[in-house]
Design a protein around this motif. Structure first.
Motif, PDB file in Angstrom:
ATOM      1  N   MET A 204       0.844  -1.198   0.000  1.00  0.00           N
ATOM      2  CA  MET A 204       0.000   0.000   0.000  1.00  0.00           C
ATOM      3  C   MET A 204       0.879   1.247   0.000  1.00  0.00           C
ATOM      4  SD  MET A 204      -2.822   1.226   2.838  1.00  0.00           S
ATOM      5  CE  MET A 204      -3.913  -0.162   2.485  1.00  0.00           C
ATOM      6  N   LEU A 205       0.513   2.228  -0.821  1.00  0.00           N
ATOM      7  CA  LEU A 205       1.245   3.492  -0.844  1.00  0.00           C
ATOM      8  C   LEU A 205       0.748   4.378   0.286  1.00  0.00           C
ATOM      9  CD1 LEU A 205       1.470   4.451  -4.626  1.00  0.00           C
ATOM     10  CD2 LEU A 205       3.206   3.395  -3.192  1.00  0.00           C
ATOM     11  N   LYS A 206       1.694   4.846   1.111  1.00  0.00           N
ATOM     12  CA  LYS A 206       1.363   5.718   2.232  1.00  0.00           C
ATOM     13  C   LYS A 206       2.314   6.908   2.234  1.00  0.00           C
ATOM     14  CE  LYS A 206      -1.147   4.720   5.180  1.00  0.00           C
ATOM     15  NZ  LYS A 206      -2.598   4.967   5.359  1.00  0.00           N
ATOM     16  N   LEU A 207       1.790   8.050   2.623  1.00  0.00           N
ATOM     17  CA  LEU A 207       2.645   9.220   2.777  1.00  0.00           C
ATOM     18  C   LEU A 207       3.624   8.980   3.917  1.00  0.00           C
ATOM     19  CD1 LEU A 207      -0.064  12.004   2.445  1.00  0.00           C
ATOM     20  CD2 LEU A 207       1.750  11.525   0.790  1.00  0.00           C
ATOM     21  N   GLY A 208       4.888   9.358   3.669  1.00  0.00           N
ATOM     22  CA  GLY A 208       5.888   9.192   4.718  1.00  0.00           C
ATOM     23  C   GLY A 208       5.506   9.912   5.995  1.00  0.00           C
ATOM     24  N   SER A 209       4.866  11.081   5.854  1.00  0.00           N
ATOM     25  CA  SER A 209       4.476  11.849   7.034  1.00  0.00           C
ATOM     26  C   SER A 209       3.441  11.112   7.876  1.00  0.00           C
ATOM     27  CB  SER A 209       3.920  13.212   6.619  1.00  0.00           C
ATOM     28  OG  SER A 209       2.789  13.069   5.785  1.00  0.00           O
ATOM     29  N   THR A 210       2.608  10.284   7.242  1.00  0.00           N
ATOM     30  CA  THR A 210       1.619   9.539   8.017  1.00  0.00           C
ATOM     31  C   THR A 210       2.227   8.285   8.644  1.00  0.00           C
ATOM     32  OG1 THR A 210       0.835   8.239   6.123  1.00  0.00           O
ATOM     33  CG2 THR A 210      -0.226  10.360   6.507  1.00  0.00           C
ATOM     34  N   LEU A 211       3.281   7.729   8.029  1.00  0.00           N
ATOM     35  CA  LEU A 211       3.948   6.566   8.614  1.00  0.00           C
ATOM     36  C   LEU A 211       4.803   6.962   9.817  1.00  0.00           C
ATOM     37  CD1 LEU A 211       5.050   4.648   5.390  1.00  0.00           C
ATOM     38  CD2 LEU A 211       3.339   3.892   7.063  1.00  0.00           C
ATOM     39  N   LYS A 212       5.292   8.202   9.825  1.00  0.00           N
ATOM     40  CA  LYS A 212       6.033   8.673  10.998  1.00  0.00           C
ATOM     41  C   LYS A 212       5.109   8.662  12.200  1.00  0.00           C
ATOM     42  CE  LYS A 212       8.812  12.141  10.908  1.00  0.00           C
ATOM     43  NZ  LYS A 212       9.432  13.474  10.687  1.00  0.00           N
ATOM     44  N   GLY A 213       5.621   8.176  13.301  1.00  0.00           N
ATOM     45  CA  GLY A 213       4.807   8.076  14.500  1.00  0.00           C
ATOM     46  C   GLY A 213       4.179   6.714  14.701  1.00  0.00           C
ATOM     47  N   TYR A 214       4.236   5.839  13.680  1.00  0.00           N
ATOM     48  CA  TYR A 214       3.732   4.478  13.871  1.00  0.00           C
ATOM     49  C   TYR A 214       4.524   3.803  14.991  1.00  0.00           C
ATOM     50  CZ  TYR A 214       0.509   3.805   9.911  1.00  0.00           C
ATOM     51  OH  TYR A 214      -0.565   3.855   9.055  1.00  0.00           O
ATOM     52  N   ALA A 215       3.810   3.119  15.867  1.00  0.00           N
ATOM     53  CA  ALA A 215       4.461   2.413  16.968  1.00  0.00           C
ATOM     54  C   ALA A 215       5.105   1.127  16.467  1.00  0.00           C
ATOM     55  CB  ALA A 215       3.443   2.096  18.054  1.00  0.00           C
ATOM     56  N   ILE A 216       6.268   0.798  17.007  1.00  0.00           N
ATOM     57  CA  ILE A 216       6.943  -0.468  16.718  1.00  0.00           C
ATOM     58  C   ILE A 216       6.763  -1.372  17.923  1.00  0.00           C
ATOM     59  CG2 ILE A 216       9.103  -1.590  16.081  1.00  0.00           C
ATOM     60  CD1 ILE A 216       8.084   0.339  13.971  1.00  0.00           C
ATOM     61  N   GLU A 217       6.123  -2.520  17.684  1.00  0.00           N
ATOM     62  CA  GLU A 217       5.807  -3.450  18.765  1.00  0.00           C
ATOM     63  C   GLU A 217       6.686  -4.691  18.661  1.00  0.00           C
ATOM     64  OE1 GLU A 217       3.612  -3.125  21.293  1.00  0.00           O
ATOM     65  OE2 GLU A 217       3.110  -1.069  20.663  1.00  0.00           O
ATOM     66  N   ALA A 218       7.565  -4.873  19.654  1.00  0.00           N
ATOM     67  CA  ALA A 218       8.359  -6.101  19.733  1.00  0.00           C
ATOM     68  C   ALA A 218       7.472  -7.235  20.234  1.00  0.00           C
ATOM     69  CB  ALA A 218       9.549  -5.881  20.662  1.00  0.00           C
ATOM     70  N   SER A 219       8.024  -8.436  20.317  1.00  0.00           N
ATOM     71  CA  SER A 219       7.234  -9.588  20.749  1.00  0.00           C
ATOM     72  C   SER A 219       6.818  -9.475  22.216  1.00  0.00           C
ATOM     73  CB  SER A 219       8.038 -10.877  20.543  1.00  0.00           C
ATOM     74  OG  SER A 219       9.260 -10.827  21.270  1.00  0.00           O
ATOM     75  N   ASP A 220       7.522  -8.626  22.988  1.00  0.00           N
ATOM     76  CA  ASP A 220       7.223  -8.509  24.416  1.00  0.00           C
ATOM     77  C   ASP A 220       6.953  -7.067  24.851  1.00  0.00           C
ATOM     78  OD1 ASP A 220       9.802  -7.691  23.961  1.00  0.00           O
ATOM     79  OD2 ASP A 220      10.691  -8.810  25.629  1.00  0.00           O
ATOM     80  N   GLY A 221       6.557  -6.219  23.906  1.00  0.00           N
ATOM     81  CA  GLY A 221       6.216  -4.862  24.296  1.00  0.00           C
ATOM     82  C   GLY A 221       6.675  -3.824  23.303  1.00  0.00           C
ATOM     83  N   ALA A 222       6.307  -2.582  23.570  1.00  0.00           N
ATOM     84  CA  ALA A 222       6.616  -1.476  22.662  1.00  0.00           C
ATOM     85  C   ALA A 222       8.092  -1.125  22.685  1.00  0.00           C
ATOM     86  CB  ALA A 222       5.778  -0.260  23.033  1.00  0.00           C
ATOM     87  N   ILE A 223       8.608  -0.768  21.502  1.00  0.00           N
ATOM     88  CA  ILE A 223       9.995  -0.313  21.362  1.00  0.00           C
ATOM     89  C   ILE A 223      10.052   1.199  21.265  1.00  0.00           C
ATOM     90  CG2 ILE A 223      12.001  -0.296  19.823  1.00  0.00           C
ATOM     91  CD1 ILE A 223      11.232  -3.120  18.962  1.00  0.00           C
ATOM     92  N   GLY A 224       9.154   1.783  20.514  1.00  0.00           N
ATOM     93  CA  GLY A 224       9.163   3.226  20.265  1.00  0.00           C
ATOM     94  C   GLY A 224       8.337   3.525  19.040  1.00  0.00           C
ATOM     95  N   SER A 225       8.641   4.609  18.360  1.00  0.00           N
ATOM     96  CA  SER A 225       7.873   5.000  17.174  1.00  0.00           C
ATOM     97  C   SER A 225       8.809   5.483  16.077  1.00  0.00           C
ATOM     98  CB  SER A 225       6.866   6.088  17.521  1.00  0.00           C
ATOM     99  OG  SER A 225       7.511   7.237  18.041  1.00  0.00           O
ATOM    100  N   ILE A 226       8.353   5.363  14.831  1.00  0.00           N
ATOM    101  CA  ILE A 226       9.161   5.765  13.678  1.00  0.00           C
ATOM    102  C   ILE A 226       9.341   7.280  13.673  1.00  0.00           C
ATOM    103  CG2 ILE A 226       9.301   5.830  11.155  1.00  0.00           C
ATOM    104  CD1 ILE A 226       7.586   3.291  11.115  1.00  0.00           C
ATOM    105  N   SER A 227      10.595   7.724  13.540  1.00  0.00           N
ATOM    106  CA  SER A 227      10.862   9.163  13.454  1.00  0.00           C
ATOM    107  C   SER A 227      11.454   9.562  12.111  1.00  0.00           C
ATOM    108  CB  SER A 227      11.798   9.617  14.586  1.00  0.00           C
ATOM    109  OG  SER A 227      13.072   9.005  14.475  1.00  0.00           O
ATOM    110  N   ASP A 228      11.971   8.603  11.348  1.00  0.00           N
ATOM    111  CA  ASP A 228      12.555   8.920  10.045  1.00  0.00           C
ATOM    112  C   ASP A 228      12.772   7.622   9.288  1.00  0.00           C
ATOM    113  OD1 ASP A 228      13.632  10.372   7.940  1.00  0.00           O
ATOM    114  OD2 ASP A 228      15.404  11.064   9.025  1.00  0.00           O
TER     115      ASP A 228
END
Length: 252
Positions: free
Chosen positions: A1-25
């Motif tokens: 799916m084509l997504k704007l980079g600005s909308t993908l920024k801020g997506y949460a990254i979920e490891a197998s045992d919890g959150a890691i952080g969010s996309i900044s670049d």
């Protein structure tokens, strides 16, 4: 799916045992226009630290929840090699990451692989800010000259073969193959704020020093291109019409 980079920024990254952080670049290779690394801000978990993750280590995006799953544990990420916030990513750092996670470098096929940017300039610092006093510099020989920051390109002036057409407003990223498919150009006063899409196939050169992207298409070609709104979708019919207009190659 084509997504704007600005909308993908801020997506949460979920490891197998919890959150890691969010996309900044995103860091992409200017020879293939493939995203090689996601820059993840670990937030309050590892305060002040950013980490690099390979897109192939992530699962399918859950857009409703603005999340991406990662086949990693928090302990793995916490113990991963640290990078300097004020320096380009070195080839040595990339090798450390590949070895640490047992990842294979992204060298897959790309329909941009035969149209690299003929850039004569070195990449700027990864996060766009000057190094702190006393920070040891990465030598030019060890920094990766083809690794570029998506955030750094925002606002760059776009020059057609016969004059300026606007500035980079965003990028359209395919979140399946992690390729940058189009630059979104805000035409500003030149064309009353219209937005147009430009394929990386049209890029001749990026000047980091002058904050310019030079194209091999004319202003008339841009003005007569199929109309597009930032609120609209990119369906296969529209994309085929756009590529036909400019005679750009693309996926069948």
């Amino acid at each position: 799916m084509l997504k704007l980079g600005s909308t993908l920024k801020g997506y949460a990254i979920e490891a197998s045992d919890g959150a890691i952080g969010s996309i900044s670049d995103f860091l992409f290779d200017d020879r293939t226009w493939l995203v090689r690394w996601l820059v993840v801000d670990t937030g309050n978990w590892l305060t002040g630290r950013k980490v690099l993750l390979l897109p192939t280590a992530l699962g399918k995006a859950e857009h409703d929840r603005r999340e991406l799953p990662a086949a990693l544990t928090r302990a793995q990420v916490e113990a991963s090699p640290e990078l300097s916030e004020h320096e380009p990513v070195s080839t040595q750092m990339e090798r450390h990451l590949y070895d640490y996670y047992n990842w294979e470098p992204i060298v897959g096929d790309s329909y941009f692989s035969e149209n690299p940017i003929a850039s004569r300039f070195s990449a700027p610092p990864l996060f766009g800010s000057p190094p702190a006093a006393g920070t040891p510099a990465i030598s030019r020989d060890d920094s990766d000259p083809h690794l570029r920051s998506v955030a750094a390109i925002a606002g760059y002036h776009i020059l057609a073969s016969d004059g300026a057409i606007g500035k980079v407003g965003d990028l359209l990223i395919d979140d399946d193959g992690w390729g940058i498919r189009f630059l979104v150009v805000d035409t500003g006063n030149w064309w009353s704020g219209e937005h147009v899409l430009i394929s990386p196939h049209a890029v001749k050169e990026i000047s980091w020093a002058e904050r310019e992207i030079r194209l091999n298409v004319s202003r008339d070609q841009v003005r007569s291109s199929p109309p597009w709104s930032p609120l609209g979708d990119i369906d296969p019919v529209y994309e085929a019409d756009l590529r036909k207009h400019y005679d750009w190659p693309g996926r069948s």
